[in-house]
Design a protein around this motif. Structure first.
Motif, mmCIF file in Angstrom:
data_model
loop_
_atom_site.group_PDB
_atom_site.id
_atom_site.type_symbol
_atom_site.label_atom_id
_atom_site.label_comp_id
_atom_site.label_asym_id
_atom_site.label_seq_id
_atom_site.Cartn_x
_atom_site.Cartn_y
_atom_site.Cartn_z
ATOM 1 N N THR B 115 11.236 8.353 -5.288
ATOM 2 C CA THR B 115 9.821 7.935 -6.127
ATOM 3 C C THR B 115 10.057 7.877 -7.573
ATOM 4 O O THR B 115 9.293 6.323 -8.136
ATOM 5 C CB THR B 115 8.902 7.704 -4.877
ATOM 6 N N PHE B 118 12.493 4.876 -8.712
ATOM 7 C CA PHE B 118 11.440 3.540 -8.620
ATOM 8 C C PHE B 118 10.477 3.492 -9.768
ATOM 9 O O PHE B 118 10.347 2.354 -10.398
ATOM 10 C CB PHE B 118 11.050 3.584 -7.967
ATOM 11 N N PHE B 163 9.932 -0.647 -1.064
ATOM 12 C CA PHE B 163 8.788 -0.786 -2.051
ATOM 13 C C PHE B 163 8.523 -1.925 -1.739
ATOM 14 O O PHE B 163 9.830 -2.787 -1.833
ATOM 15 C CB PHE B 163 9.673 -0.078 -3.359
ATOM 16 N N SER B 296 3.344 6.393 -4.525
ATOM 17 C CA SER B 296 3.525 6.052 -5.321
ATOM 18 C C SER B 296 2.038 6.562 -6.007
ATOM 19 O O SER B 296 2.604 6.888 -7.144
ATOM 20 C CB SER B 296 3.701 4.945 -4.800
ATOM 21 N N VAL B 313 2.952 1.092 -5.477
ATOM 22 C CA VAL B 313 3.592 0.052 -4.667
ATOM 23 C C VAL B 313 3.283 0.542 -2.937
ATOM 24 O O VAL B 313 3.361 2.195 -2.509
ATOM 25 C CB VAL B 313 5.000 0.537 -4.607
ATOM 26 N N MET B 315 4.834 2.008 0.275
ATOM 27 C CA MET B 315 5.647 2.104 0.731
ATOM 28 C C MET B 315 6.343 2.645 1.910
ATOM 29 O O MET B 315 5.466 3.022 2.913
ATOM 30 C CB MET B 315 6.438 3.862 -0.155
#
Lengths: 449, 449
Positions: B115, B118, B163, B296, B313, B315
């Motif tokens: 995470t 990302f 995601f 997230s 997002v 997940m």
């Protein structure tokens, strides 16, 4: 792979913490991300390179008759106490207590564990030699990790171990690794030079470091140019023939090759004629080492001899820094615009650039080229995004794929594409078919390893 | 590979500490050795199986459009404090202090780290969905590790993460993994059944465990026989088509399938006609899970929406126990004599047995067969040792290669070999050529995955 789908988080800015070019380029090209000091995550582009390096290393270990195993990362401290290294190893060893307060450690190397496995499995000279390797993450708690994957704390290493009945046999195992290392680095597109290294208290001359040439390397290297002109891959080696293996080792060990630490200018000038003297910079990527019964004695790795006696086996260990090589290759092969991957480790064979994906003719030509390249067995990154041409070219140069194939409106009309070789910058206009043939012919040569 | 050179330390005695059949057989067949409690070294035979399982898992992740990365084993505690799990995770988390007294840990899973990656890389809905996976060693400090690699402390796991912009998109990602898992286990030669699992505080019905059937499994399983009769590999799935993917998930989720923990006999009897009721035992080998913005939100993985807002997002995470599967497959496929490898994960395709290697005709026939099998692209273990025939047969049955091809004096005279299928025990006398064709034809069918 379509660029729009590919997870490739490139950076526009050069990260300040990166002191050397490979670290800068790996971050900018979205190959790795730092997870914590000296510890990296490999993103898809970097992961592909890492796997390719690993595979070349693996194939050359297999070829020489070394068998792959996989030891765990976490080891019990007990074995390291038996060998005496638990206390001797400094703060670089990551020491851990498990929930039952047992002393564990994250293996920085595996002599103890492999010797233990051998000791419980092999009893007779008839089962020798045994050559075993694994490719596993190691941890060394560097006090000041830096230079990205070149000197990280968690790193991927291939370490191999040989077990032999006596010195003569151990020397042959050593020689096989010596030759396998020359082949490995040559296949990776590197100029590697074996240099005599310190053996410590055991003595003898059976320790060599393998240094690859890179202008930005950490050590100054002095050697005979003959090292650079030999085509190591040019002939098949029969590892079953001790003389053939030995002759390769003899050839390389008789030539002058030393780092600044051991360099003697007078000897260099005496042994090497002026025209053959090479000076450059280099990076250590491999180390091979014979150490006799240093571990087999304390850990009880003994076998019966043909005469019915029992002796401790003669051992050696042989390392290649797999994750370090990803950085080392970039140090050896880059320019101002970015990375220049040797074909053997490139994350994709070709970058396909569509200059005008919004134009229906270009879109069709791009899809056709993408499909045709894939049909030829080539690994393609297809940049079909709606971006400026300049940004696409710059990114392709940055990530360093060996070939760039560009589709544009003018070429589509003329029935041609532009093919660029990343390393030389050479460009030519030709038909798609001719371009594919050119790339495929080149790759056939590369894979001869 | 010649048996005389292969490092295969089989055990004659059944190790006392091994409570379950896969653990016993893996130790006896020289696949693994315990390094310390719940931590194993993989010897060449076991390593080959592990790599084959890993490769099938990888191919099915790639096929569904999931991209491979590699996160490190050692993580900083900081991220886990941000998510709140550092304190919540019990003593199963291996906590470590490095030389600078910083809190680190050996990752038991990777939600936090992926995470974080990302969050620092993706900013816009245009870059979604992102599906990322890695295959990496994990550590869970089980209080009482047992059952060999089935419940070890250091274990190899494939964990993937999705995601997405919203729930609808996340559900599609979830469905893709659901289908990919069905395909993965089918290719491994396993009957896998997805079962609704607890989702914890998040709720919803988006969590499934994948259970493989094995008589010695840990759970009692009740399901509709229709699960067992579906040929999952029989049709190509177009992962780009949400309806096609969804229809597969719908089919499997509407059938009754529960472990004893959730089983309700009355519902089972009501929903499933008598003839279709299946009861057996099973082992969990995969788990997929949608968890929305649980990570997230705290870790700041937010993207811009088409409307210009910013949202956390959605997940999911998706695990397969790769090293556990090596044990699970044995639990599902063995007999009194040893392991019976499904073709797709067998360490070698064929075991070649020479009954009388000292006889010159047999020696020649053996070498010829070894060469011919290799030329056909088959991976062969050639037992050319001077051992009793009974011992050779017993070892081949123990290590469970799918085919055994035997060369003996009688066959050599008659121009025939004996081919045995390990799974059925069926034997036939036929020419070497016919035997090779039979094996090759079978393998072509297997590799359709």
């Amino acid at each position: 792979m379509r660029r729009s789908a590919f997870f490739l988080p490139t950076l526009k800015e050069t990260p300040k913490e990166a002191e050397i070019v490979s670290h800068r380029l790996m971050l900018r090209a979205g190959m790795v991300r730092q997870a914590s000091a000296g510890i990296y995550s490999w993103l898809p582009l970097g992961f592909r390179v890492l796997k390719k390096i690993e595979q070349v290393v693996r194939e050359e270990q297999d070829r020489m008759g070394c068998q792959e195993v996989l030891m765990p990362t976490i080891q019990s401290a007990d074995l390291w106490r038996e060998s005496g290294r638990y206390d001797a190893y400094g703060p670089e060893m990551l020491r851990i207590k498990d929930r039952h307060e047992r002393d564990m450690l994250y293996g920085p190397t595996n002599e103890e564990l492999i010797t233990n496995i051998f000791a419980h499995s092999v009893r007779s000279y008839r089962d020798l030699p045994k050559l075993l390797y694994h490719i596993q993450w190691k941890f060394r708690d560097e006090v000041r990790p830096r230079f990205g994957v070149m000197r990280g704390r968690e790193f991927l290493m291939k370490d191999a171990y040989s077990f032999d009945l006596d010195f003569e046999a151990a020397r042959l195992s050593y020689n096989k690794f010596f030759v396998a290392y020359l082949r490995t680095f040559a296949r990776l597109g590197l100029q590697a030079i074996p240099m005599e290294a310190d053996t410590g208290p055991i003595g003898g001359n059976l320790s060599h470091e393998f240094i690859i040439l890179a202008d930005t390397g950490e050590s100054q290297v002095f050697c005979d140019r003959d090292f650079l002109d030999v085509d190591v891959l040019g002939r098949e080696i029969d590892y079953a023939d001790p003389d053939e293996v030995g002759s390769v080792v003899d050839y390389f060990t008789k030539l002058y090759a030393r780092t600044d630490e051991k360099h003697e200018q007078a000897v260099f000038e005496k042994e090497v004629p002026d025209v053959r003297r090479y000076e450059g910079r280099g990076i250590e990527v491999g180390h091979i080492f014979y150490f006799g019964s240093k571990y087999s004695e304390p850990l009880g790795a003994r076998v019966a001899t043909p005469e019915g006696d029992e002796v401790a086996v003669h051992m050696g260990s042989y390392g290649i820094g797999v994750s370090r090589l990803a950085g080392g290759i970039i140090e050896a092969s880059h320019d101002d615009a970015g990375i220049i991957w040797p074909d053997a480790v490139a994350p994709f064979d070709v970058g396909l650039i569509n200059l005008k994906p919004g134009d229906s003719d270009c879109a069709r030509a791009g899809e056709d080229a993408y499909a045709a390249l894939a049909r030829s067995g080539l690994d393609v990154l297809y940049d079909e995004r709606d971006e400026r041409a300049g940004a696409k070219f710059a990114e392709m140069d940055l990530i360093g794929l060996p070939w760039q194939l560009t589709i544009g409106p003018r070429g589509v009309k003329a029935g041609s594409v532009e093919l660029k070789r990343r390393a030389s910058g050479e460009k030519e206009e030709l038909s798609l078919e001719a371009a594919i043939n050119k790339i495929a012919a080149n790759n056939t040569t590369v894979s001869r390893g």
